[in-house]
Design an enzyme around this catalytic site. Structure first.
Site, PDB file in Angstrom:
ATOM      1  N   HIS A   1      10.867  26.184  20.501  1.00 41.08           N
ATOM      2  CA  HIS A   1      10.832  27.761  20.324  1.00 41.08           C
ATOM      3  C   HIS A   1       9.591  28.123  20.126  1.00 41.08           C
ATOM      4  CE1 HIS A   1      12.836  31.709  20.111  1.00 41.08           C
ATOM      5  NE2 HIS A   1      12.247  32.069  19.152  1.00 41.08           N
TER       6      HIS A   1
ATOM      7  N   ASP B   1       7.182  31.743  19.355  1.00 37.11           N
ATOM      8  CA  ASP B   1       7.285  33.087  19.285  1.00 37.11           C
ATOM      9  C   ASP B   1       5.799  33.775  19.342  1.00 37.11           C
ATOM     10  OD1 ASP B   1       9.846  33.378  17.940  1.00 37.11           O
ATOM     11  OD2 ASP B   1       9.201  32.221  16.632  1.00 37.11           O
TER      12      ASP B   1
ATOM     13  N   GLY C   1       9.711  39.319  13.727  1.00 36.64           N
ATOM     14  CA  GLY C   1       8.188  39.714  13.371  1.00 36.64           C
ATOM     15  C   GLY C   1       7.868  38.416  12.262  1.00 36.64           C
ATOM     16  N   PHE C   2       8.739  37.839  11.547  1.00 35.26           N
ATOM     17  CA  PHE C   2       8.529  37.009  10.622  1.00 35.26           C
ATOM     18  C   PHE C   2       9.638  35.914  10.422  1.00 35.26           C
ATOM     19  CE2 PHE C   2       6.637  40.967   9.315  1.00 35.26           C
ATOM     20  CZ  PHE C   2       5.411  40.758   9.327  1.00 35.26           C
TER      21      PHE C   2
ATOM     22  N   GLY D   1      11.390  32.963   8.026  1.00 32.93           N
ATOM     23  CA  GLY D   1      12.172  32.744   6.575  1.00 32.93           C
ATOM     24  C   GLY D   1      12.811  34.090   6.217  1.00 32.93           C
TER      25      GLY D   1
ATOM     26  N   ASP E   1      18.662  33.424  16.911  1.00 30.27           N
ATOM     27  CA  ASP E   1      17.302  33.254  16.259  1.00 30.27           C
ATOM     28  C   ASP E   1      17.322  34.260  15.045  1.00 30.27           C
ATOM     29  OD1 ASP E   1      14.709  32.773  15.912  1.00 30.27           O
ATOM     30  OD2 ASP E   1      14.231  33.893  17.531  1.00 30.27           O
ATOM     31  N   GLY E   2      16.903  33.317  14.061  1.00 29.58           N
ATOM     32  CA  GLY E   2      16.649  34.203  12.781  1.00 29.58           C
ATOM     33  C   GLY E   2      17.546  33.821  11.691  1.00 29.58           C
TER      34      GLY E   2
END
Ligand code: DX5
Ligand code: ZN
Length: 218
Positions: free
Chosen positions: A34, A36, A143-144, A146, A176-177
């Site tokens: 993946h 980003d 955006g980030f 973690g 995702d996330g």
């Protein structure tokens, strides 16, 4: 049992050793990579672009799952395809002509994906479902890496799973996330086919064990 694919998010890898990190997750059982892509406009962060994707393409045979978190994605779809993306996913919130974007990606023989932010409802996809190879449900604000998993995403996965079954649509559901060994079972149970994980894999000491845990959780 449904086939679950694990997609390590390179955002959490050590960019100074990117080829090694890719080899390591490949050996550890990753199903795809993946990637980003962030532009500092659609999301606050800036990450990587086409030149890096084409370098990655040369180091691995794994499918490249390119997640575009950029405004006006239509302007860049062709160049990411040329760089070697196997799946190109655009954000619904950033794309004025989603139908055209999906057609462009599919005409190049690649997987066409749409991603939804946590605040965007699944119903927005109602009239385009048949055109999609996959839907990427965000369980953090993009955006980030973690960040903490947003639990309302689970209901969205279930809703989408219901809709695809009732419409006989073949699209895959990717999530995702903030996915961890603790919450992944819920994500899979809700209907996910592809699980993206950055921190849960690259933040662990043993990539193989981390991937196994994500894949086999039920
Ligand atoms: C967030 C990205 C994600 C992120 C996932 O904007 O789209 O792919 O890298 O990282 P973790 O698994 O650490 O939340
Ligand atoms: Zn992503």
């Amino acid at each position: 049992m449904r086939h679950i694919r694990i997609a390590p998010s390179l955002l959490a890898s050590d960019f100074s050793r990117l080829a090694e990190e890719i080899k390591a997750v490949e050996m550890a059982g990753a199903d795809m990579l993946h990637i980003d892509v962030m532009d500092g406009r659609f999301v606050p962060n800036i990450t990587i672009g086409q030149p890096v994707v084409s370098s990655i393409r040369k180091t691995t045979k794994l499918p490249l799952d390119v997640h575009l978190m950029i405004v006006d994605p239509m302007d860049h779809i062709d160049s990411f395809i040329d760089a070697g993306a196997d799946i190109v996913t655009v954000h619904l919130e950033a794309c004025n002509h989603l139908h055209r974007a999906m057609a462009t990606i599919k005409s190049a023989g690649r997987g066409a994906g749409v991603s939804l932010n946590p605040a965007t409802p699944v119903v927005m996809l109602k009239d385009i479902l048949e055109e999609l190879s996959l839907v990427l449900i965000m369980t953090v604000n993009p955006g980030f890496g973690g960040q903490e998993f947003i639990r309302s995403g689970l209901d969205k996965i279930k809703e989408l799973d219901r809709i695809r079954q009732s419409r006989n649509a073949s699209l895959l559901i990717e999530v995702d996330g903030g996915i961890t060994a603790q919450n992944v079972a819920g994500v899979i149970k809700a209907g996910a086919d592809i699980v993206v994980a950055g921190t849960a894999i690259f933040g662990s000491k043993d990539y193989r064990q981390a991937i196994r845990r994500l894949k086999l959780a039920r």
